[in-house]
Design a protein around this motif. Sequence first.
Motif, PDB file in Angstrom:
ATOM      1  N   ALA A   1      -3.706  -4.696  -9.121  1.00  0.00           N
ATOM      2  CA  ALA A   1      -3.518  -3.387  -8.488  1.00  0.00           C
ATOM      3  C   ALA A   1      -4.806  -2.575  -8.517  1.00  0.00           C
ATOM      4  N   SER A   2      -4.780  -1.481  -7.785  1.00  0.00           N
ATOM      5  CA  SER A   2      -5.899  -0.532  -7.797  1.00  0.00           C
ATOM      6  C   SER A   2      -5.405   0.813  -7.289  1.00  0.00           C
ATOM      7  N   VAL A   3      -6.152   1.854  -7.653  1.00  0.00           N
ATOM      8  CA  VAL A   3      -5.942   3.185  -7.084  1.00  0.00           C
ATOM      9  C   VAL A   3      -7.269   3.528  -6.427  1.00  0.00           C
ATOM     10  N   ARG A   4      -7.427   3.113  -5.185  1.00  0.00           N
ATOM     11  CA  ARG A   4      -8.725   3.135  -4.516  1.00  0.00           C
ATOM     12  C   ARG A   4      -9.319   4.528  -4.412  1.00  0.00           C
ATOM     13  N   SER A   5      -8.496   5.502  -4.103  1.00  0.00           N
ATOM     14  CA  SER A   5      -9.007   6.856  -3.906  1.00  0.00           C
ATOM     15  C   SER A   5      -9.560   7.471  -5.187  1.00  0.00           C
ATOM     16  N   GLN A   6      -9.186   6.904  -6.337  1.00  0.00           N
ATOM     17  CA  GLN A   6      -9.646   7.424  -7.619  1.00  0.00           C
ATOM     18  C   GLN A   6     -10.636   6.492  -8.300  1.00  0.00           C
ATOM     19  N   GLY A   7     -11.000   5.398  -7.631  1.00  0.00           N
ATOM     20  CA  GLY A   7     -11.963   4.474  -8.201  1.00  0.00           C
ATOM     21  C   GLY A   7     -11.432   3.631  -9.339  1.00  0.00           C
ATOM     22  N   VAL A   8     -10.110   3.466  -9.418  1.00  0.00           N
ATOM     23  CA  VAL A   8      -9.495   2.665 -10.479  1.00  0.00           C
ATOM     24  C   VAL A   8      -9.291   1.251  -9.941  1.00  0.00           C
TER      25      VAL A   8
ATOM     26  N   GLU B   1       0.852  -1.190   0.000  1.00  0.00           N
ATOM     27  CA  GLU B   1       0.000   0.000   0.000  1.00  0.00           C
ATOM     28  C   GLU B   1       0.886   1.238   0.000  1.00  0.00           C
ATOM     29  N   SER B   2       0.403   2.297  -0.652  1.00  0.00           N
ATOM     30  CA  SER B   2       1.167   3.544  -0.674  1.00  0.00           C
ATOM     31  C   SER B   2       0.245   4.680  -1.074  1.00  0.00           C
ATOM     32  N   SER B   3       0.758   5.896  -0.951  1.00  0.00           N
ATOM     33  CA  SER B   3       0.043   7.067  -1.462  1.00  0.00           C
ATOM     34  C   SER B   3       0.495   7.340  -2.892  1.00  0.00           C
ATOM     35  N   ARG B   4      -0.337   8.039  -3.645  1.00  0.00           N
ATOM     36  CA  ARG B   4       0.014   8.420  -5.014  1.00  0.00           C
ATOM     37  C   ARG B   4       1.079   9.512  -4.997  1.00  0.00           C
ATOM     38  N   PRO B   5       1.776   9.747  -6.119  1.00  0.00           N
ATOM     39  CA  PRO B   5       2.670  10.906  -6.196  1.00  0.00           C
ATOM     40  C   PRO B   5       1.885  12.184  -5.882  1.00  0.00           C
ATOM     41  N   ASN B   6       2.401  12.973  -4.964  1.00  0.00           N
ATOM     42  CA  ASN B   6       1.736  14.213  -4.528  1.00  0.00           C
ATOM     43  C   ASN B   6       0.422  13.958  -3.785  1.00  0.00           C
ATOM     44  N   GLY B   7       0.164  12.722  -3.375  1.00  0.00           N
ATOM     45  CA  GLY B   7      -1.039  12.421  -2.613  1.00  0.00           C
ATOM     46  C   GLY B   7      -0.702  12.103  -1.167  1.00  0.00           C
ATOM     47  N   ASP B   8      -1.715  12.101  -0.293  1.00  0.00           N
ATOM     48  CA  ASP B   8      -1.455  11.814   1.118  1.00  0.00           C
ATOM     49  C   ASP B   8      -2.321  10.691   1.690  1.00  0.00           C
ATOM     50  N   ASN B   9      -3.101  10.028   0.837  1.00  0.00           N
ATOM     51  CA  ASN B   9      -3.871   8.870   1.271  1.00  0.00           C
ATOM     52  C   ASN B   9      -2.957   7.646   1.209  1.00  0.00           C
ATOM     53  N   ARG B  10      -2.538   7.145   2.343  1.00  0.00           N
ATOM     54  CA  ARG B  10      -1.516   6.097   2.401  1.00  0.00           C
ATOM     55  C   ARG B  10      -2.010   4.745   1.936  1.00  0.00           C
ATOM     56  N   ARG B  11      -3.290   4.608   1.659  1.00  0.00           N
ATOM     57  CA  ARG B  11      -3.827   3.340   1.168  1.00  0.00           C
ATOM     58  C   ARG B  11      -4.393   3.481  -0.236  1.00  0.00           C
ATOM     59  N   SER B  12      -4.081   4.573  -0.882  1.00  0.00           N
ATOM     60  CA  SER B  12      -4.647   4.835  -2.203  1.00  0.00           C
ATOM     61  C   SER B  12      -4.202   3.810  -3.233  1.00  0.00           C
ATOM     62  N   VAL B  13      -2.889   3.599  -3.347  1.00  0.00           N
ATOM     63  CA  VAL B  13      -2.339   2.665  -4.326  1.00  0.00           C
ATOM     64  C   VAL B  13      -2.123   1.318  -3.650  1.00  0.00           C
ATOM     65  N   GLN B  14      -2.644   0.248  -4.265  1.00  0.00           N
ATOM     66  CA  GLN B  14      -2.488  -1.084  -3.693  1.00  0.00           C
ATOM     67  C   GLN B  14      -2.068  -2.067  -4.773  1.00  0.00           C
ATOM     68  N   VAL B  15      -1.067  -2.893  -4.461  1.00  0.00           N
ATOM     69  CA  VAL B  15      -0.577  -3.918  -5.387  1.00  0.00           C
ATOM     70  C   VAL B  15      -0.487  -5.236  -4.629  1.00  0.00           C
ATOM     71  N   LYS B  16      -1.149  -6.257  -5.151  1.00  0.00           N
ATOM     72  CA  LYS B  16      -1.119  -7.575  -4.514  1.00  0.00           C
ATOM     73  C   LYS B  16       0.281  -8.177  -4.599  1.00  0.00           C
ATOM     74  N   ASN B  17       0.729  -8.752  -3.500  1.00  0.00           N
ATOM     75  CA  ASN B  17       2.045  -9.384  -3.452  1.00  0.00           C
ATOM     76  C   ASN B  17       1.922 -10.842  -3.895  1.00  0.00           C
TER      77      ASN B  17
END
Length: 343
Positions: A58-65, A36-52
């Motif tokens: 993957a998904s960009v949860r905060s953007q509905g992707v 889990e991570s935030s997007r570039p210039n973003g502050d939502n620490r769970r926005s970007v998710q990539v399955k290990n």
Amino acid sequence: MDLKQIKQRIYEEERIEELLNHLGCNNIKLVNDRYESSRPNGDNRRSVQVKNNPSLSASVRSQGVEGIDIFGLVAYIVFNCISDEERNKYLPKCSNWICSKLGYSCDKSDPIEEQVDEPDEYELWRREQKRKAAIRNGMKNHVLPSTVLSEYVQYPWKGWIEEGISYETQILFGIGFDIKSSRVTIPLHNRTGELVGVKGRYIGTEENEPKYLFLYKCNKSVELFNYHRSIEHIKKRKECIVFESEKSCMKSTFYGFPNCVAIGGDSISQFQAEMLNEMGVRIILTFDKDKPLEFALGQARNLDPNMVSIMLDTDDILNEKYSSVDQGIEVFYKLYNQYTFTI
């Protein structure tokens, strides 16, 4: 290497975190089975998710992707590809970008550029504005015919009655049952009450089945669950209670607080924030017990600070991970009246 081989190598060499760093993501950490991570210039620490795992979904949860893999993530962040069609078109470039960053040799038969220029600060800002405009103007859910619900048995679930969601409340929310997938069905509507999706809650016996999934998929980040039913109550009471889950909305309604919506997760998207701000009423955020104050404050960042309060269990009244409505009406009244703080 083909796309599958590239993903397999990234997984086996444990280079997911390195690739997220190359993408400009921040606050990267491994949580259970995913990064889990935030997007570039973003502050939502769970926005970007990539399955290990080898699929690198993957998904960009905060953007509905949703429903993408690591190549789709590169297409979205680096090449500003918003639609599936655009992401598929850019697959060769994404493959080349990944290989160049990780030092892999690419298939030179692909018509791709040997060098991909890094976006500068202005380009990142421009892309971010384009994404926000796309959310506001183009990311509307497809309206489903109401006959979709005839595919399911329209009857409340006994398990939720036992949890405190009455028969009448489940009828109000259109709860049903999908025999084929052994799931309780939750209809999802847009702000005008049109059906846009159906979510299923698994109640079968298979251990590896996900608890929730979409039977009819929609972009939940551009909707607020229960908005069309609750908006009149919200305006009348000049207050909106925001829950994580749809089920919490149902319990709140049964408790006599129909002025509520749910975000369908724990991250408030930009679009949802705009819908809440447009209400012009007091917004009460209530997250599950396992979310700390810092998390709640982060989710409130796009809301009008003069209109936001946070319901926070500071005395460990709730059990771990419980919602504010999960331990009965008396506990919820206490939290509402004594543990709701302005920020």
